[in-house]
Scaffold this active site. Structure first.
Site, PDB file in Angstrom:
ATOM      1  N   LYS A   1      26.027  47.958  46.856  1.00 41.97           N
ATOM      2  CA  LYS A   1      26.808  48.889  47.679  1.00 41.97           C
ATOM      3  C   LYS A   1      27.836  48.106  48.495  1.00 41.97           C
ATOM      4  CE  LYS A   1      23.242  52.419  48.675  1.00 41.97           C
ATOM      5  NZ  LYS A   1      23.920  53.603  48.107  1.00 41.97           N
TER       6      LYS A   1
ATOM      7  N   ARG B   1      15.837  58.242  41.985  1.00 43.26           N
ATOM      8  CA  ARG B   1      15.328  59.120  40.921  1.00 43.26           C
ATOM      9  C   ARG B   1      14.417  58.335  39.977  1.00 43.26           C
ATOM     10  NH1 ARG B   1      21.337  60.522  39.102  1.00 43.26           N
ATOM     11  NH2 ARG B   1      21.667  60.070  41.294  1.00 43.26           N
TER      12      ARG B   1
HETATM   13  N1  BES Z   1      20.197  56.203  48.826  1.00 43.14           N
HETATM   14  C1  BES Z   1      21.356  56.581  48.103  1.00 43.14           C
HETATM   15  C2  BES Z   1      21.871  57.961  48.464  1.00 43.14           C
HETATM   16  C3  BES Z   1      22.345  58.226  49.856  1.00 43.14           C
HETATM   17  C4  BES Z   1      23.468  57.597  50.354  1.00 43.14           C
HETATM   18  C5  BES Z   1      21.693  59.172  50.620  1.00 43.14           C
HETATM   19  C6  BES Z   1      23.911  57.887  51.619  1.00 43.14           C
HETATM   20  C7  BES Z   1      22.137  59.471  51.880  1.00 43.14           C
HETATM   21  C8  BES Z   1      23.245  58.828  52.390  1.00 43.14           C
HETATM   22  C9  BES Z   1      21.067  56.597  46.601  1.00 43.14           C
HETATM   23  O1  BES Z   1      20.125  55.714  46.146  1.00 43.14           O
HETATM   24  C10 BES Z   1      22.370  56.278  45.943  1.00 43.14           C
HETATM   25  O2  BES Z   1      22.857  55.226  46.169  1.00 43.14           O
HETATM   26  N2  BES Z   1      22.887  57.226  45.175  1.00 43.14           N
HETATM   27  C11 BES Z   1      24.106  57.062  44.523  1.00 43.14           C
HETATM   28  C12 BES Z   1      23.953  57.630  43.133  1.00 43.14           C
HETATM   29  C13 BES Z   1      25.081  57.277  42.197  1.00 43.14           C
HETATM   30  C14 BES Z   1      25.078  55.797  41.900  1.00 43.14           C
HETATM   31  C15 BES Z   1      24.900  58.066  40.915  1.00 43.14           C
HETATM   32  C16 BES Z   1      25.167  57.858  45.293  1.00 43.14           C
HETATM   33  O3  BES Z   1      24.842  58.919  45.837  1.00 43.14           O
HETATM   34  O4  BES Z   1      26.298  57.376  45.392  1.00 43.14           O
HETATM   35 ZN    ZN Z   2      20.927  53.758  45.667  1.00 44.99          ZN
END
Ligand code: BES
Ligand code: ZN
Ligand code: ZN
Length: 454
Positions: free
Chosen positions: A233, A307
């Site tokens: 990230k 997931r």
């Molecule tokens: N933990 C994050 C989602 C998240 C981010 C929840 C900020 C609440 C606030 C999750 O694991 C993630 O990174 N999801 C990605 C999925 C994508 C790579 C398909 C997202 O939401 O960008």
């Molecule tokens: Zn993530």
């Protein structure tokens, strides 16, 4: 922790007066109250401390509010009152919700910093009411504490300790599967996501209650820190990722509430707890994993890890065909884009339950918003080399596609399934809701369970 709630029948009364009724209310008060109330131009959220005529003490507190039925009317009060013991004046309506808002507004996270303490206690005389308020507030404080604790001190082993303590407090059973044992017990995705961390991945389990009662199974995403993995990230997106075990915090808190109120259910809680870290043995984009259910999944993005850990846990949860299966997860940023950060999205395979939940949420100031399990988007996570990919190439509808991914691992014909995609964090302070870790939808789900099962 919540030590502001006391059992007593006599304390300094708090009078709630709406702006609209202020004039007529004032007329009925003794003269020393009248002159205090009349002198300033009072508006909503004004707190008046009425001194006693003789002793050096307070006779009462007057809180002017816009709407006496506003759940959060007392959400800023505890911080404004001097040390003492207070109670809601006898004729007050909605004592339960006002007490909850008052106490939630007194939350402080002081584990790493000493803060000026809030010493305005709240007394409740009715024991049943006190217990209900206490169960609610303790649960939300627990969820907030778990989320606020820095990742270094809230790794899978710490979540394990929390669940173990909870189990022993309420006479439940705790068990866990740690590290490589996950492979022996066929939890490949939990192991894969968590294997790069020095803090071993775990599947935590708590069981409680009478086997003859209806079985409710809760599953919570316990990603103790989400760096994104090799699909790292950016700094801004990583900054708050200690909260990525927020789903686990929600189900642990909900479990505590269920046990504290002795709800007649057979409770099972499953928390896949991992750190999504970067290391030479981290899982990679393009890897293919055979999940517990046997479905093969190609990793499109290592940041869609929630997931992955959930799918093995959900498959195990489903195997016992519980009466109801509920998961909470900080699953997608997309859900925040769709609904903002203060309204959790949820998905349901049972429309009647969804309708009831929405209605409850709207009446108890803990609203939730249903999003559709729109099957057509299933195609978005198809893979050339595996049964499916862990996410699609397009970010559109990300909360829906994530929910559809999870749905592949449950069997709605056997068990109604509810999935909550939560923020678990207040970005701004609101009455009763300080900045930081937060439980959203928790009171709503508990009320639903209480109505259905007690
Ligand atoms: N933990 C994050 C989602 C998240 C981010 C929840 C900020 C609440 C606030 C999750 O694991 C993630 O990174 N999801 C990605 C999925 C994508 C790579 C398909 C997202 O939401 O960008
Ligand atoms: Zn993530
Ligand atoms: Zn995550």
């Amino acid at each position: 922790m919540n030590n502001l709630l006391v059992h007593a029948n006599h304390a300094t009364p708090i009078h709630l007066v709406s702006e609209q009724n202020l004039a007529s209310w004032t007329k009925e008060q003794p003269s020393h109250v009248q002159c205090l109330v009349e002198q300033p131009r009072l508006n909503s959220q004004t707190v008046l401390l009425i001194p006693a005529e003789k002793e050096q003490a307070l006779e009462s507190v007057v809180l002017v509010v816009k709407d006496i039925d506003d759940f959060w009317a007392l959400g800023n009060l505890a911080k404004q009152l001097p040390k003492g013991v207070y109670q809601l004046a006898e004729q007050t309506a909605n004592i339960e919700s006002h007490a909850i808002a008052y106490l939630l507004g007194a939350y402080q996270f002081s584990a790493y910093k000493s803060l000026p303490s809030i010493e305005a206690k709240l007394a409740i005389g009715d024991e049943a009411l006190l217990n209900k308020v206490k169960a609610t507030v303790d649960a939300i404080f627990l969820a907030r504490d778990l989320v606020n604790t820095p990742a270094a001190d809230m790794m899978p082993q710490h979540l394990a300790e929390t669940m173990q303590e909870l189990a022993s407090k309420f006479d439940g059973q705790f068990s866990e599967i740690i590290g490589d044992e996950l492979l022996e017990h066929n939890y490949p995705t939990i192991h894969m996501v968590g294997r790069a961390s020095d803090n071993k991945p775990r599947l935590l389990e708590l069981n409680w209650g009478d086997a003859n009662h209806p079985k409710i199974t809760l599953v919570g995403k316990g990603v103790c820190f989400d760096s994104g993995g090799l699909d790292l990230k950016p700094a801004s997106g990583m900054r708050n990722m200690k909260k990525d075990m927020g789903g686990a915090a929600h189900v642990i808190a909900l479990a505590q509430m269920i046990m504290a109120t002795n709800l007649p259910v057979k409770l099972r809680v499953l928390v896949p707890a991992v750190e999504n870290a970067v290391s030479k043995n981290a899982f990679r984009p393009g890897d293919v994993i055979k999940t517990r259910k046997g479905i093969t999944v190609e990793i499109d993005n290592t940041d869609a890890e929630g997931r992955l850990v959930l799918c093995d846990a959900l498959d195990e949860a489903q195997s016992e065909s519980p009466d109801l299966l509920i998961d909470f997860a900080t699953l997608t940023g997309a859900c925040r884009i769709a609904l903002g950060t203060e309204l959790p999205g949820f998905f349901s395979t049972d429309q009647a339950i969804a309708n009831e939940l929405v209605a409850i949420g709207n009446t108890n100031a803990d609203p939730i918003w249903q999003l559709p399990l729109f099957d057509q988007y299933k195609e978005l996570f198809k893979s050339d080399v595996a049964d499916m990919a862990n996410c699609g190439s397009s970010p559109f509808g990300g909360a829906i596609t994530a929910a559809l991914y999870l749905k592949e691992f449950v069997e709605p014909s056997k068990t109604p399934w509810l999935h909550f995609d939560v923020m678990a964090w207040n970005l701004r302070a609101l009455p009763g809701r300080p900045v930081g870790g937060e439980a959203l939808g928790l009171r709503t789900v508990f009320s639903y369970l209480e109505q259905r099962y007690s």
